[in-house]
Design a protein around this motif. Structure first.
Motif, PDB file in Angstrom:
ATOM      1  N   UNK A  85       0.850  -1.182   0.000  1.00 16.24           N
ATOM      2  CA  UNK A  85       0.000   0.000   0.000  1.00 16.24           C
ATOM      3  C   UNK A  85       0.891   1.239   0.000  1.00 16.24           C
ATOM      4  N   UNK A  86       0.511   2.205  -0.823  1.00 16.90           N
ATOM      5  CA  UNK A  86       1.264   3.439  -0.982  1.00 16.90           C
ATOM      6  C   UNK A  86       0.347   4.611  -0.665  1.00 16.90           C
ATOM      7  N   UNK A  87       0.882   5.606   0.024  1.00 17.85           N
ATOM      8  CA  UNK A  87       0.139   6.838   0.285  1.00 17.85           C
ATOM      9  C   UNK A  87       1.135   7.994   0.344  1.00 17.85           C
ATOM     10  N   UNK A  88       0.650   9.189   0.117  1.00 24.67           N
ATOM     11  CA  UNK A  88       1.487  10.373   0.274  1.00 24.67           C
ATOM     12  C   UNK A  88       1.250  10.842   1.704  1.00 24.67           C
ATOM     13  N   UNK A  89       2.273  10.750   2.544  1.00 22.07           N
ATOM     14  CA  UNK A  89       2.160  10.913   3.999  1.00 22.07           C
ATOM     15  C   UNK A  89       1.412   9.709   4.569  1.00 22.07           C
ATOM     16  N   UNK A  90       2.030   8.552   4.420  1.00 23.09           N
ATOM     17  CA  UNK A  90       1.380   7.284   4.757  1.00 23.09           C
ATOM     18  C   UNK A  90       0.885   7.215   6.191  1.00 23.09           C
ATOM     19  N   UNK A 113      -1.438  -6.185   6.217  1.00 20.36           N
ATOM     20  CA  UNK A 113      -0.602  -5.094   5.715  1.00 20.36           C
ATOM     21  C   UNK A 113       0.619  -4.913   6.604  1.00 20.36           C
ATOM     22  N   UNK A 114       1.710  -4.408   6.033  1.00 15.44           N
ATOM     23  CA  UNK A 114       2.899  -4.147   6.853  1.00 15.44           C
ATOM     24  C   UNK A 114       2.633  -3.031   7.867  1.00 15.44           C
ATOM     25  N   UNK A 115       3.487  -2.970   8.867  1.00 18.01           N
ATOM     26  CA  UNK A 115       3.338  -1.954   9.915  1.00 18.01           C
ATOM     27  C   UNK A 115       3.381  -0.544   9.331  1.00 18.01           C
ATOM     28  N   UNK A 116       4.285  -0.334   8.390  1.00 20.60           N
ATOM     29  CA  UNK A 116       4.349   0.952   7.674  1.00 20.60           C
ATOM     30  C   UNK A 116       4.136   0.687   6.191  1.00 20.60           C
ATOM     31  N   UNK A 117       3.509   1.654   5.529  1.00 23.02           N
ATOM     32  CA  UNK A 117       3.274   1.539   4.094  1.00 23.02           C
ATOM     33  C   UNK A 117       4.380   2.292   3.345  1.00 23.02           C
ATOM     34  N   UNK A 118       4.372   2.165   2.038  1.00 22.46           N
ATOM     35  CA  UNK A 118       5.264   2.971   1.205  1.00 22.46           C
ATOM     36  C   UNK A 118       4.755   4.418   1.232  1.00 22.46           C
ATOM     37  N   UNK A 119       5.672   5.369   1.237  1.00 21.51           N
ATOM     38  CA  UNK A 119       5.283   6.775   1.404  1.00 21.51           C
ATOM     39  C   UNK A 119       5.950   7.637   0.346  1.00 21.51           C
ATOM     40  N   UNK A 120       5.155   8.158  -0.591  1.00 24.66           N
ATOM     41  CA  UNK A 120       5.727   8.994  -1.642  1.00 24.66           C
ATOM     42  C   UNK A 120       6.220  10.335  -1.094  1.00 24.66           C
ATOM     43  N   UNK A 121       5.654  10.832  -0.012  1.00 20.24           N
ATOM     44  CA  UNK A 121       6.180  12.051   0.609  1.00 20.24           C
ATOM     45  C   UNK A 121       7.610  11.817   1.072  1.00 20.24           C
ATOM     46  N   UNK A 122       7.834  10.742   1.791  1.00 14.75           N
ATOM     47  CA  UNK A 122       9.186  10.410   2.283  1.00 14.75           C
ATOM     48  C   UNK A 122      10.142  10.178   1.112  1.00 14.75           C
ATOM     49  N   UNK A 123       9.677   9.447   0.117  1.00 15.31           N
ATOM     50  CA  UNK A 123      10.517   9.138  -1.045  1.00 15.31           C
ATOM     51  C   UNK A 123      10.950  10.406  -1.761  1.00 15.31           C
ATOM     52  N   UNK A 124      10.002  11.268  -2.069  1.00 11.72           N
ATOM     53  CA  UNK A 124      10.344  12.458  -2.853  1.00 11.72           C
ATOM     54  C   UNK A 124      11.125  13.478  -2.030  1.00 11.72           C
ATOM     55  N   UNK A 125      10.897  13.514  -0.723  1.00  9.02           N
ATOM     56  CA  UNK A 125      11.765  14.339   0.135  1.00  9.02           C
ATOM     57  C   UNK A 125      13.206  13.853   0.050  1.00  9.02           C
ATOM     58  N   UNK A 126      13.369  12.528   0.073  1.00 15.66           N
ATOM     59  CA  UNK A 126      14.725  11.964   0.021  1.00 15.66           C
ATOM     60  C   UNK A 126      15.401  12.229  -1.324  1.00 15.66           C
TER      61      UNK A 126
END
Length: 175
Positions: A85-90, A113-126
């Motif tokens: 599962x992916x979210x922006x600000x997961x 589902x995993x404890x944390x999801x994929x996060x496009x906010x975190x990814x694009x910040x990085x």
């Protein structure tokens, strides 16, 4: 690397996480959007805060005759269960889902589902994006977006994640 996942976005009626008033889910299979789901949801007691209405434009009269989250949960479950599962600000969207499910006495663990999801906010910040909010990232990537409309936000998030997987993520590394 799998190009199959579900991107999700919630809008809330108040500042409380369990006040979901809309959800958008975009399913991506082998790098292609294969399903889109959107629903308005009646939040608890159909209560809205003016500040939230000003963000997303959803009003009490739009949801007063609709059921609560429990009624759409089967649709949500079939699109999320066991998926990446992916979210922006997961953390926001994950917390909205968890707390809303808890309020309706639904078992979040059955979604597998995993404890944390994929996060496009975190990814694009990085990747150095400043600002890295959804609208700024989508604009920079040339992705059409009607911000704070849950399905459009989920679609924008899905496309951001696909772009990351295709163009940015180094081969044979763990993110």
């Amino acid at each position: 690397m799998s190009l199959s996942f579900a991107a999700i976005d919630f809008e809330t009626a108040t500042g409380y996480m369990e006040s979901a008033c809309s959800v958008g889910i975009v399913t991506v299979t082998d790098g292609v959007i294969t399903d889109e789901y959107y629903s308005l949801i009646q939040p608890p007691e159909n209560e809205y805060w003016r500040s939230n209405i000003l963000v997303h434009g959803i009003t009490p009269d739009m949801t007063e005759s609709l059921p609560g989250f429990h009624a759409i949960y089967p649709e949500v479950k079939k699109r999320l269960q066991g998926k990446t599962v992916v979210a922006h600000n997961e953390s926001f969207d994950r917390n909205v889902l968890q707390r809303t499910m808890r309020m309706y006495q639904l078992d979040y663990d059955e979604l597998l589902l995993p404890e944390r999801w994929e996060c496009t906010l975190r990814i694009y910040r990085s990747l150095g994006y400043k600002p890295a909010n959804l609208s700024a990232c989508c604009e920079r990537q040339g992705i059409e977006l009607k911000h704070h409309e849950a399905l459009s936000d989920a679609r924008g998030c899905a496309k951001l994640y696909l772009n990351f997987l295709e163009y940015y993520r180094p081969v044979n590394t763990l993110w």
